[in-house]
Design an enzyme around this catalytic site. Structure first.
Site: not given
Ligand code: GLY
Length: 401
Positions: A179, A121
């Site tokens: 994602d 991330d």
């Protein structure tokens, strides 16, 4: 000579016609622009409220309306970059230096994450924060942090699989979630700045592998693909945050939409534009997309129309569509622009937009983090606000052209 002149005239005329039709296609709504101006004033008030409730060293995560508690995290949580990124974007609009100072304080706390190799991330964490800072006020220090972050993210790439690993696992598996498309922007930035094409190649390979394995024939996407790390073979296609393995988890669909739109922006490869348009078609023509365009948390949630909505998915979708509309033909572009406009209107109103002084300082209420995990259900989320602010800025840019 005569022919050259004629060709030039035709080219100039066609640019002028395209420009005029783009202006026509994307006609902004004056009253929505006024609402957006007010939203930024409200955002300034709300984010100062949030700042006052934050304990030293902590990042906002969500707010529990039942307990009245602002829940926080350390800098290593995947959402840590959204708060400084949002502060910087609000500052860009309001020029309130209180928000700028707060953003700088948070960037200081976040900087250690540049060496974090345990998360995929880093794009969300570092590009939404330092990347935004770099655009507003370029700084050699921020640039180096972003380069180091891209290096750390690249260590998670497995050439056999052709992907960046999303989640670590003790089992012999290699987990990739949709994602992860959002983390690729950092890699493109790194190639542009350093001239090292390896970041670009990783991003393109990841996007191609994801395009091959994450999507169903109707262009909805799975949340998680489990690969064999030795051979790259697909072991399982499943969900983590959605309703079921074969359902279409709403935010996942919007991460894919945004991700392939940015792939087209960065590469100009038409196959990514077509992919983004196919995803847009799945979302926009889904019988379960409500009239106000704010999606249910999963397109296949069993209790629609009583299922919870996810304002964060709506915000990501609005922002992505406001970019995609510029690349598509006039008819599709107009459709994307109009849906984004409806979304911004819906999110600017009750029950999504919170009244000043409430909601822990967040702009938007009613997002869904993780229903199967039992966390952040029907609560505000940092990324809902981040992408809502980005969508409003993108909308304003159509009026400025
Ligand atoms: N896993 C990131 C998200 O909840 O969208």
């Amino acid at each position: 000579m005569k022919n050259t002149l004629k060709t030039c005239l035709v080219a100039v005329c066609s640019i002028a016609i395209n420009f005029a039709s783009a202006q026509n296609t994307f006609k902004t709504d004056q009253s929505l622009l006024q609402t957006i101006n007010q939203n930024f004033k409200d955002a300034d008030v709300q984010y100062k409220l949030m700042k006052e409730s934050l304990k030293p060293g902590q990042f906002p995560k969500t707010f529990n309306p039942k307990t009245g508690v602002l829940e926080t995290s350390g800098s290593d949580w995947w959402c840590s970059g959204f708060y400084p990124g949002t502060l910087l974007n609000i500052y860009k609009e309001t020029k309130d230096t209180v928000l700028l100072s707060e953003a700088k304080r948070m960037l200081g706390l976040l900087s250690n994450e540049q060496y974090n190799k345990n998360t995929h991330d880093l794009g969300f964490m570092m590009y939404c924060s330092f990347g935004t800072a770099e655009k507003i006020a370029p700084d050699a220090k921020y640039k180096q942090i972003l380069i180091n972050s891209a290096k750390s993210l690249s260590t998670r790439f497995n050439p056999k699989v052709g992907c960046i690993k999303s989640w670590d696992s003790k089992k012999p598996e290699f987990l990739v979630i949709i994602d992860n498309m959002m983390n690729l922007e950092l890699l493109f930035w790194a190639t542009k700045v350093t001239g090292d094409s390896s970041y670009y190649k990783i991003a393109v390979t990841h996007a191609n592998t994801t395009m091959k394995n994450h999507f169903r024939p109707d262009y909805s996407s799975y949340h998680v693909i489990n690969y064999d790390p030795q051979t790259g073979a697909v072991i399982q296609k499943r969900t983590a945050q959605g309703y079921a393995n074969e359902s279409a988890w709403a935010r996942g669909q919007t991460w894919g939409l945004y991700g392939y739109t940015l792939m087209y922006r960065e590469t100009h490869d038409k196959k990514y534009l077509e992919q983004a348009e196919h995803i847009a078609h799945f979302i926009l023509h889904n019988p379960n997309l409500p009239k106000d365009k704010v999606p249910y948390w999963d397109f296949n949630a069993p209790n629609i129309p009583d299922a919870l909505r996810d304002a964060s998915a709506g915000a990501v979708m609005a922002s992505a569509l406001l970019e995609l509309c510029k690349y598509s033909d006039a008819k599709s572009g107009r459709e994307y622009f109009n849906v984004a406009q409806t979304l911004i209107k819906s999110l600017s109103d009750s029950p999504y937009k919170a009244a000043n002084g409430t909601n822990g300082g967040y702009l938007l209420a009613h997002s869904v983090g993780n229903i199967p995990g039992g966390t952040e259900i029907d609560q505000p989320l940092t990324y809902a606000d981040y992408y809502f602010v980005e969508a409003m800025m993108r909308y304003q840019s159509f009026a400025k052209n």
